[in-house]
Motif scaffolding. Sequence first.
Motif, short mmCIF file in Angstrom:
data_model
loop_
_atom_site.label_atom_id
_atom_site.label_comp_id
_atom_site.label_asym_id
_atom_site.label_seq_id
_atom_site.Cartn_x
_atom_site.Cartn_y
_atom_site.Cartn_z
N ALA A 70 -3.07 -6.15 44.10
CA ALA A 70 -4.43 -5.76 43.71
C ALA A 70 -5.48 -6.73 44.23
O ALA A 70 -6.62 -6.35 44.48
CB ALA A 70 -4.52 -5.67 42.19
N TYR A 71 -5.09 -7.99 44.40
CA TYR A 71 -6.05 -9.00 44.86
C TYR A 71 -6.06 -9.15 46.38
O TYR A 71 -6.96 -9.77 46.93
CB TYR A 71 -5.77 -10.34 44.19
N VAL A 72 -5.08 -8.58 47.06
CA VAL A 72 -5.11 -8.54 48.51
C VAL A 72 -6.17 -7.56 48.98
O VAL A 72 -6.88 -7.79 49.96
CB VAL A 72 -3.72 -8.17 49.08
N GLU A 73 -6.30 -6.46 48.24
CA GLU A 73 -7.33 -5.46 48.51
C GLU A 73 -8.65 -5.90 47.86
O GLU A 73 -8.67 -6.79 47.01
CB GLU A 73 -6.90 -4.11 47.93
N PRO A 74 -9.79 -5.27 48.22
CA PRO A 74 -11.06 -5.56 47.53
C PRO A 74 -10.89 -5.38 46.02
O PRO A 74 -10.22 -4.46 45.56
CB PRO A 74 -12.01 -4.52 48.12
N ASN A 75 -11.51 -6.30 45.25
CA ASN A 75 -11.29 -6.31 43.81
C ASN A 75 -12.46 -6.97 43.10
O ASN A 75 -13.46 -7.34 43.73
CB ASN A 75 -9.98 -7.04 43.50
N HIS A 76 -12.32 -7.19 41.81
CA HIS A 76 -13.38 -7.82 41.01
C HIS A 76 -13.02 -9.26 40.65
O HIS A 76 -13.57 -9.83 39.71
CB HIS A 76 -13.63 -7.02 39.73
N GLY A 77 -12.13 -9.88 41.40
CA GLY A 77 -11.70 -11.24 41.12
C GLY A 77 -12.51 -12.28 41.87
O GLY A 77 -13.67 -12.06 42.25
N LYS A 78 -11.86 -13.43 42.14
CA LYS A 78 -12.53 -14.57 42.78
C LYS A 78 -12.99 -14.23 44.18
O LYS A 78 -14.05 -14.71 44.64
CB LYS A 78 -11.57 -15.76 42.81
N TYR A 79 -12.20 -13.43 44.91
CA TYR A 79 -12.57 -13.00 46.26
C TYR A 79 -12.74 -11.49 46.25
O TYR A 79 -11.80 -10.74 46.50
CB TYR A 79 -11.49 -13.41 47.26
N PRO A 80 -13.95 -11.00 45.97
CA PRO A 80 -14.18 -9.55 45.83
C PRO A 80 -13.81 -8.76 47.07
O PRO A 80 -13.43 -7.59 46.97
CB PRO A 80 -15.69 -9.47 45.56
N GLU A 81 -13.91 -9.39 48.24
CA GLU A 81 -13.56 -8.68 49.47
C GLU A 81 -12.05 -8.55 49.66
O GLU A 81 -11.59 -7.82 50.53
CB GLU A 81 -14.18 -9.39 50.69
N GLY A 82 -11.28 -9.27 48.84
CA GLY A 82 -9.82 -9.23 48.94
C GLY A 82 -9.29 -10.41 49.74
O GLY A 82 -9.97 -10.95 50.62
N LYS A 83 -8.06 -10.81 49.43
CA LYS A 83 -7.46 -11.96 50.10
C LYS A 83 -7.26 -11.70 51.60
O LYS A 83 -7.33 -12.62 52.41
CB LYS A 83 -6.13 -12.31 49.44
#
Length: 215
Positions: free
Chosen positions: A109-122
């Motif tokens: 989920a965090y490799v893809e765009p998301n609402h975490g630390k890197y919104p653009e994704g890892k």
Amino acid sequence: MLKTLLESHFHKAYGLTRAQVNVNSQVCCGTFSLSDPKACELCDSNATCNHQTLLISSDEPVQIINLEEFARQFDGTKAEFEGGVCDFLLFSAINTQLALCDLSCSSAAYVEPNHGKYPEGKRAKALSQMKNSLNKLLYADVLFELKILSNSRKRLIFSWREPQVDVNDPAEQTMMDFITTPDSDEEMLTAEEHGFEFVQIKYPKIYRWENSTYS
């Protein structure tokens, strides 16, 4: 040799005077792994994880340079890798392949765009750091440009793994054998600038150095 250029010429190309420049490097052959020691130290699974993020198989020696550690020496100078630096620089004189590599241990989920630390994704973050690192080396001067662009195969490799992957579990291994990349059947995702191709590898899939197929 690119390692020699980094040690003796990179700082001069950016107008710096240095008594010593450290290049942390190793030469590997056969099947070997890469990991991010800094990230592994902070991981909740530190005690049980095998600390592998990228597996590489090569019949010929591959020179591996810790580019993040190298770049840290130039923070606050004209040679600073502003905008981020990737983890490793890999190259082989025999096979004329050069790769910049960035590693990540993340949930899909965090490799893809998301609402975490890197919104653009890892993945996007890694690509940005690899492109920034590439440009910092290329634009040092014509010696670096020629040495890098003369390689016949040039890659930007994003390698990642899910946290707490146990590849010793037969059921887990069977499942992982069928995994390539998230939301994509293509491991070579797109062609990038300066003739570099962007490749994504999900652990425990193996990157084959010479012919760039995957086991």
